[in-house]
Motif scaffolding. Structure first.
Motif, PDB file in Angstrom:
ATOM      1  N   GLU A   1       0.827  -1.202   0.000  1.00  0.00           N
ATOM      2  CA  GLU A   1       0.000   0.000   0.000  1.00  0.00           C
ATOM      3  C   GLU A   1       0.865   1.256   0.000  1.00  0.00           C
ATOM      4  O   GLU A   1       0.387   2.354   0.264  1.00  0.00           O
ATOM      5  CB  GLU A   1      -0.951  -0.009   1.208  1.00  0.00           C
ATOM      6  CG  GLU A   1      -0.467   0.650   2.480  1.00  0.00           C
ATOM      7  CD  GLU A   1       0.723  -0.007   3.162  1.00  0.00           C
ATOM      8  OE1 GLU A   1       1.064   0.404   4.279  1.00  0.00           O
ATOM      9  OE2 GLU A   1       1.345  -0.920   2.581  1.00  0.00           O
TER      10      GLU A   1
ATOM     11  N   PHE B   1      -5.110  -1.572  -4.392  1.00  0.00           N
ATOM     12  CA  PHE B   1      -5.617  -2.234  -5.583  1.00  0.00           C
ATOM     13  C   PHE B   1      -6.061  -1.250  -6.660  1.00  0.00           C
ATOM     14  O   PHE B   1      -5.930  -1.535  -7.850  1.00  0.00           O
ATOM     15  CB  PHE B   1      -6.806  -3.138  -5.212  1.00  0.00           C
ATOM     16  CG  PHE B   1      -6.408  -4.417  -4.535  1.00  0.00           C
ATOM     17  CD1 PHE B   1      -5.686  -5.389  -5.213  1.00  0.00           C
ATOM     18  CD2 PHE B   1      -6.762  -4.653  -3.218  1.00  0.00           C
ATOM     19  CE1 PHE B   1      -5.328  -6.576  -4.593  1.00  0.00           C
ATOM     20  CE2 PHE B   1      -6.410  -5.835  -2.587  1.00  0.00           C
ATOM     21  CZ  PHE B   1      -5.696  -6.801  -3.279  1.00  0.00           C
ATOM     22  N   GLU B   2      -6.588  -0.114  -6.265  1.00  0.00           N
ATOM     23  CA  GLU B   2      -7.087   0.822  -7.271  1.00  0.00           C
ATOM     24  C   GLU B   2      -5.971   1.485  -8.064  1.00  0.00           C
ATOM     25  O   GLU B   2      -6.210   2.048  -9.130  1.00  0.00           O
ATOM     26  CB  GLU B   2      -7.998   1.848  -6.605  1.00  0.00           C
ATOM     27  CG  GLU B   2      -9.304   1.212  -6.130  1.00  0.00           C
ATOM     28  CD  GLU B   2     -10.160   2.162  -5.321  1.00  0.00           C
ATOM     29  OE1 GLU B   2     -10.288   3.332  -5.737  1.00  0.00           O
ATOM     30  OE2 GLU B   2     -10.690   1.737  -4.279  1.00  0.00           O
TER      31      GLU B   2
ATOM     32  N   ASP C   1      -7.085  -6.344   2.204  1.00  0.00           N
ATOM     33  CA  ASP C   1      -7.569  -4.990   2.469  1.00  0.00           C
ATOM     34  C   ASP C   1      -7.305  -4.083   1.280  1.00  0.00           C
ATOM     35  O   ASP C   1      -6.148  -3.900   0.878  1.00  0.00           O
ATOM     36  CB  ASP C   1      -6.861  -4.455   3.725  1.00  0.00           C
ATOM     37  CG  ASP C   1      -6.941  -2.937   3.843  1.00  0.00           C
ATOM     38  OD1 ASP C   1      -8.037  -2.389   3.601  1.00  0.00           O
ATOM     39  OD2 ASP C   1      -5.918  -2.320   4.176  1.00  0.00           O
ATOM     40  N   ASN C   2      -8.366  -3.506   0.724  1.00  0.00           N
ATOM     41  CA  ASN C   2      -8.210  -2.484  -0.310  1.00  0.00           C
ATOM     42  C   ASN C   2      -7.794  -1.189   0.362  1.00  0.00           C
ATOM     43  O   ASN C   2      -8.609  -0.438   0.880  1.00  0.00           O
ATOM     44  CB  ASN C   2      -9.509  -2.293  -1.086  1.00  0.00           C
ATOM     45  CG  ASN C   2      -9.392  -1.205  -2.131  1.00  0.00           C
ATOM     46  OD1 ASN C   2      -8.308  -0.886  -2.605  1.00  0.00           O
ATOM     47  ND2 ASN C   2     -10.520  -0.621  -2.494  1.00  0.00           N
TER      48      ASN C   2
ATOM     49  N   THR D   1      -6.766   1.904  -0.358  1.00  0.00           N
ATOM     50  CA  THR D   1      -6.672   3.046  -1.259  1.00  0.00           C
ATOM     51  C   THR D   1      -7.459   4.193  -0.652  1.00  0.00           C
ATOM     52  O   THR D   1      -8.654   4.081  -0.455  1.00  0.00           O
ATOM     53  CB  THR D   1      -7.251   2.689  -2.640  1.00  0.00           C
ATOM     54  OG1 THR D   1      -6.644   1.486  -3.109  1.00  0.00           O
ATOM     55  CG2 THR D   1      -6.992   3.795  -3.638  1.00  0.00           C
TER      56      THR D   1
ATOM     57  N   TRP E   1     -13.843  -4.018  -7.370  1.00  0.00           N
ATOM     58  CA  TRP E   1     -14.235  -5.064  -6.427  1.00  0.00           C
ATOM     59  C   TRP E   1     -14.890  -6.252  -7.115  1.00  0.00           C
ATOM     60  O   TRP E   1     -14.755  -7.399  -6.660  1.00  0.00           O
ATOM     61  CB  TRP E   1     -15.133  -4.502  -5.326  1.00  0.00           C
ATOM     62  CG  TRP E   1     -14.319  -4.194  -4.110  1.00  0.00           C
ATOM     63  CD1 TRP E   1     -14.012  -2.970  -3.598  1.00  0.00           C
ATOM     64  CD2 TRP E   1     -13.662  -5.156  -3.268  1.00  0.00           C
ATOM     65  NE1 TRP E   1     -13.202  -3.099  -2.496  1.00  0.00           N
ATOM     66  CE2 TRP E   1     -12.973  -4.433  -2.261  1.00  0.00           C
ATOM     67  CE3 TRP E   1     -13.582  -6.540  -3.262  1.00  0.00           C
ATOM     68  CZ2 TRP E   1     -12.218  -5.056  -1.269  1.00  0.00           C
ATOM     69  CZ3 TRP E   1     -12.828  -7.177  -2.275  1.00  0.00           C
ATOM     70  CH2 TRP E   1     -12.160  -6.434  -1.296  1.00  0.00           C
TER      71      TRP E   1
ATOM     72  N   LEU F   1     -11.820  -8.134  -8.177  1.00  0.00           N
ATOM     73  CA  LEU F   1     -11.143  -8.715  -7.021  1.00  0.00           C
ATOM     74  C   LEU F   1     -11.909  -9.927  -6.494  1.00  0.00           C
ATOM     75  O   LEU F   1     -11.328 -10.964  -6.158  1.00  0.00           O
ATOM     76  CB  LEU F   1     -11.006  -7.677  -5.909  1.00  0.00           C
ATOM     77  CG  LEU F   1      -9.968  -6.580  -6.119  1.00  0.00           C
ATOM     78  CD1 LEU F   1     -10.086  -5.519  -5.027  1.00  0.00           C
ATOM     79  CD2 LEU F   1      -8.559  -7.159  -6.141  1.00  0.00           C
TER      80      LEU F   1
ATOM     81  N   ARG G   1     -12.373  -1.226   2.144  1.00  0.00           N
ATOM     82  CA  ARG G   1     -11.573  -0.007   1.934  1.00  0.00           C
ATOM     83  C   ARG G   1     -10.996   0.444   3.272  1.00  0.00           C
ATOM     84  O   ARG G   1     -11.685   0.455   4.284  1.00  0.00           O
ATOM     85  CB  ARG G   1     -12.426   1.115   1.336  1.00  0.00           C
ATOM     86  CG  ARG G   1     -11.594   2.261   0.761  1.00  0.00           C
ATOM     87  CD  ARG G   1     -12.492   3.263   0.075  1.00  0.00           C
ATOM     88  NE  ARG G   1     -11.734   4.304  -0.600  1.00  0.00           N
ATOM     89  CZ  ARG G   1     -11.322   4.263  -1.853  1.00  0.00           C
ATOM     90  NH1 ARG G   1     -11.604   3.219  -2.593  1.00  0.00           N
ATOM     91  NH2 ARG G   1     -10.647   5.259  -2.399  1.00  0.00           N
TER      92      ARG G   1
END
Length: 232
Positions: A44, A81-82, A120-121, A123, A146, A149, A166
């Motif tokens: 991240e 991820f974004e 865990d996203n 972003t 998502w 994912l 998120r």
């Protein structure tokens, strides 16, 4: 000191289930999380993106084994991820990016040594910060990411793998508007996966007071999380 305290606080995965039925799937799974470690400043690390992203060997299976031997039960894996998904529909994941290979490695490590894994996203900053001004415009991409994912990770064991939608929506979005976003993400996940437990918090950096003001979702397979940083 604040940065040190931020890190020390963040390594604790603090969860609570808002439910009137202590026998729900979410309640049962929440009780298996116990002591957790957040694998921070790695997947991240938006401050290093894209030029220096990422430190490929920051964590290895031996680190996970070390944590397991210390008594940890859960790994929280924050991934931006974004940042590694297409910016145009259908918002496919850029799976050739090394980040996804490292996520796959973490999945393999946790499965092989018996640790829970929270995907865990993580972003939460520009250009992907969600605000009161842009959340409706951002929703299609967030849900598209998502969708992809979920399709990628839906085959993982739902008793040991969790989806956190998120990390820490900021104070740029209200609790009411964040609930709209969270519901849309939850509904997207549920279109493809009804088994995995979803983790979500509230606005204002997952503040506990904001969580107390968040109306729970109809979906009972949800763990509600808050992050606590006081005193600062």
């Amino acid at each position: 000191m604040k940065n040190i305290f931020y890190f020390l606080t963040f390594i604790l995965l603090v969860t609570t289930v808002i439910t009137s039925n202590a026998q729900t799937t979410a309640w049962t799974r929440a009780n298996t999380l116990q002591k957790g470690m957040n694998m921070s400043a790695w997947l991240e690390a938006e401050w290093d993106f894209p030029a220096n992203y990422l430190d490929t060997f920051k964590y290895t299976k031996n680190h996970f084994i070390f944590l397991k031997n210390l008594g940890y039960k859960t790994i929280r894996l924050p991934v931006m991820f974004e940042y590694v998904a297409d910016t145009f529909p259908p918002y496919n994941l850029q799976t050739s990016h090394i980040a996804y290979s490292l996520v796959d490695s973490c999945i393999s490590w946790t499965q092989s040594i018996g640790l829970n894994l929270v995907i865990d996203n993580h972003t939460f900053v520009a250009p992907y910060e969600i605000t009161n001004a842009n959340y409706l415009a951002m929703l299609p991409r967030i849900c598209g990411v998502w969708k992809n994912l979920t399709q990628k990770y839906q085959s993982l064991n739902p008793t040991t793998t969790f989806f956190e939608i998120r990390n820490e929506p900021t104070d740029a979005i209200s609790t009411a508007n964040w609930r709209i976003v969270a519901k849309a993400i939850i509904d997207t996940i549920r279109n493809y996966d009804t088994q995995h437990t979803i983790i979500t918090g509230a606005a204002y950096w997952n503040d506990g007071d904001s969580l107390a003001n968040l109306t729970p979702f109809a979906d009972t397979n949800i763990i509600y999380t808050f992050h606590y940083y006081r005193p600062e």
